[in-house]
Design a protein around this motif. Sequence first.
Motif, PDB file in Angstrom:
ATOM      1  N   LEU B  41       0.874  -1.180   0.000  1.00 52.03           N
ATOM      2  CA  LEU B  41       0.000   0.000   0.000  1.00 52.03           C
ATOM      3  C   LEU B  41       0.905   1.222   0.000  1.00 52.03           C
ATOM      4  O   LEU B  41       1.528   1.553   0.991  1.00 52.03           O
ATOM      5  N   ASP B  42       1.011   1.828  -1.162  1.00 50.50           N
ATOM      6  CA  ASP B  42       1.867   3.008  -1.311  1.00 50.50           C
ATOM      7  C   ASP B  42       0.973   4.174  -1.713  1.00 50.50           C
ATOM      8  O   ASP B  42       0.352   4.154  -2.773  1.00 50.50           O
ATOM      9  N   LEU B  43       0.918   5.176  -0.830  1.00 47.54           N
ATOM     10  CA  LEU B  43       0.002   6.287  -1.084  1.00 47.54           C
ATOM     11  C   LEU B  43       0.373   7.089  -2.329  1.00 47.54           C
ATOM     12  O   LEU B  43      -0.453   7.817  -2.857  1.00 47.54           O
ATOM     13  N   THR B  44       1.612   6.973  -2.763  1.00 46.11           N
ATOM     14  CA  THR B  44       2.003   7.778  -3.923  1.00 46.11           C
ATOM     15  C   THR B  44       1.863   6.999  -5.236  1.00 46.11           C
ATOM     16  O   THR B  44       2.209   7.514  -6.287  1.00 46.11           O
ATOM     17  N   PHE B 256       5.056   7.383   6.992  1.00 45.08           N
ATOM     18  CA  PHE B 256       4.585   8.762   6.826  1.00 45.08           C
ATOM     19  C   PHE B 256       5.554   9.679   6.070  1.00 45.08           C
ATOM     20  O   PHE B 256       5.238  10.839   5.856  1.00 45.08           O
ATOM     21  N   ASN B 257       6.712   9.167   5.707  1.00 40.80           N
ATOM     22  CA  ASN B 257       7.579   9.946   4.833  1.00 40.80           C
ATOM     23  C   ASN B 257       7.766   9.255   3.482  1.00 40.80           C
ATOM     24  O   ASN B 257       7.809   9.906   2.449  1.00 40.80           O
ATOM     25  N   LYS B 258       7.863   7.920   3.549  1.00 37.88           N
ATOM     26  CA  LYS B 258       7.961   7.191   2.281  1.00 37.88           C
ATOM     27  C   LYS B 258       6.582   6.730   1.813  1.00 37.88           C
ATOM     28  O   LYS B 258       6.450   6.257   0.689  1.00 37.88           O
ATOM     29  N   TYR B 259       5.617   6.806   2.679  1.00 37.04           N
ATOM     30  CA  TYR B 259       4.217   6.426   2.389  1.00 37.04           C
ATOM     31  C   TYR B 259       4.078   4.963   1.986  1.00 37.04           C
ATOM     32  O   TYR B 259       3.183   4.598   1.244  1.00 37.04           O
ATOM     33  N   ARG B 260       4.989   4.104   2.490  1.00 27.85           N
ATOM     34  CA  ARG B 260       4.899   2.660   2.210  1.00 27.85           C
ATOM     35  C   ARG B 260       4.212   2.000   3.408  1.00 27.85           C
ATOM     36  O   ARG B 260       4.855   1.453   4.298  1.00 27.85           O
TER      37      ARG B 260
END
Lengths: 432, 291
Positions: B41-44, B256-260
């Motif tokens: 689940l990667d937000l980007t 919360f920084n790599k969004y992984r």
Amino acid sequence: MRGHFLTVLFLICFGLGLVKLFSGGGPLARAKTEISFWNGWTGPDGVAMLEVIREFNEANPDIEVSMQRMAWDTYYNKLMVAAMSGRGPEVFVIHASTLPRMVRAGYLDDVSDLYGPQSGILRADFEAKVLEQVKFGKKMVAVPLDVHPQGMFCNADMLVAAGYKNPDGTPRAPATGEEFIAAMRSMQRVNAKGEHDVWGFSWTFWRNNFMALVPQFGGRYFDENGKADLTNPGNIAALAYMGKLMNELKLTPPAESNAGWTGYRQKKVAMLFEGVYMIGDLQNLTDFRYWGAPIPQIGPKPGTLGDSHCLCIRTGLTGKQRAAAEKFIAFLSDHGLAWAKAGQVPARISIRNSPEFQKLQVQSAFAKQLPYLEYPPRTPLLFELIQEIDQAVERVLRGDMTAEKSLKVANDNVAKAIDRDKLENDKELNGS
Amino acid sequence: MKTIRAQQFRSRMFILPYSTSFLVFIVCPIIFAAALAFTQLDLTSKEHLHFVGLDNFREALKDPYVIQAMKVTVTYSVMIVPAFVVLAFGLALGLQAMAFGRNFVRGLIFLPGMFNVVVASIIWRWFYDGEFGFFNYLLKRVGMQPIHWLGEKTIALPSVVIMSLWWGLGGATIILLAALQQIPTHLYEAAMLDGANGRRLLSNITIPQMRPVLLFIVVTSTIGAFQVFGQTFMMTNGGPERSTTGLVQLIYDTAFNKYRLGYAAAVSWLLFGMILVVVLIQAWLLRRAVD
């Protein structure tokens, strides 16, 4: 008794309702288009922006803009989650360097039609490199509000006392590598115990310091094929220079010290590299004369690092809301001078050319670097890259590794992150 | 029969609000995190979610940053837990022995724990400041060289441990003091009649009587130590050179920084596994000692 109480209560409620109705809470207020504007300007810049917003709300009674600001780290997390669930603000600020992530995630709307005479935002009013940052394919996904370069802050009194002054008596900051080192030596003060009472120069935010020097030595982070290239000679030279000043020439506070910005404010550091936005921290100091200048040319060519705050609109806005968001962005872009006073360099050339902007000493001095300023690399893996740069610079400044070896470690880790990201995105594309 | 049912219904209604919040905010996130650990689940990414099996766990066990964070977490726990238990126990014994001013001293010891971790960390960051800090001011006053408390790799983690002890010791001391006060006095009286000295009283009565509470303190402080985050995040941001980056900070950065989020969930489950193993061993050792 009970009947009387209910009557009085009814009259109070009715009265409050009337007051609310005629004081702006009625149908007129409901007709207003509400725009939520998020950003990370928690310092004096945020206060300046609130003033601009107040002006906008006054000039546009049919639109109500409300601003929410929070620390950048928290801001991006909140924005990501809000955007993912489709509850993001109508207008928000993204750093140019962070745009690739947001674009890949599909959170930004196309604002190409916002550029033109109808809004007053003309493409010709921006440097090509600035516009390039907000262009993805054929789409423009944002309007750059400012450019914030890294530059050199100096203690004006110390510069003048050390003889670095122009014929008119104004400070003259060192402009070349040799002058820079000579200035450090002449401004530092070492006491009888051999301790520095004043440092001529201090590194501050190591990553930004390094990335500001990289363009001067012709460095880069990725090659033409998108592969990690942190070990190129330019990067090695830039990092080696940082290590040399600290560990060989002993001209900066040691790595363990945190003299940096605090030391500068306390007149214990004469010069340092920082972002233009730090002026906000100096503007209230009454007994401190600061001076801004471009970063000296240390490498074979001038260069520095910069980024931009970009104004974006979230996807899915239509009709009145979209029109209001566009109007608001045009207003902010137009009020770049007010924004400049808060410690920024406006992105629009016409505003930078205005006499009012030229009077802002630090901002206009930093703005001179725009022709050769470089943005961080365009990558969705920016956090992975800067994490490795942080480590690489730290290892060198602490004397644990040579610049070449340290950048090799960083390069290998960035390469792994790229491979992983490629693999994951290929999986997505293949639907597995 | 009806009355009993009505009572049961009422009692269930009383626990309903808490049960609901427990279900929504504890149980559901745990289930969600468990599922998340097996996904990417990667937000980007445009396609946010897909199943990856054990890939996240495999990657985590080979990731040098995860391994380093595990080492930091374990080192921090090894440093702080014994010091925490010994100091809290010593303070509790000292307070128990005090005839006057016990409540005042107890209040003083408990006071730091009232600070939010962010506030406490900011205060200590200033104490530790290399140039302008209180500790280096004292060192300079006595003619000693200043120490870069948070700036040197070998000293940063112990510096965080010292701050954490200051901040967390009060609560454990109060619990141990309460437990000390519960030990029947006739045990000490009988032992003293038999000629037991202070050391014998401590080893033969106080410590055995305190074991259940000590088990509680050891287990909770171990769990807390493995989850260290606020102090390191505020005081060192994981530096220098990641020497204070624990697993929770790594999870935070990943999520919360790599969004992984999927990978971060997998590392969280590894942390949970570590805590579970350590706590089960501790509980087994202490229970065996009690038996």
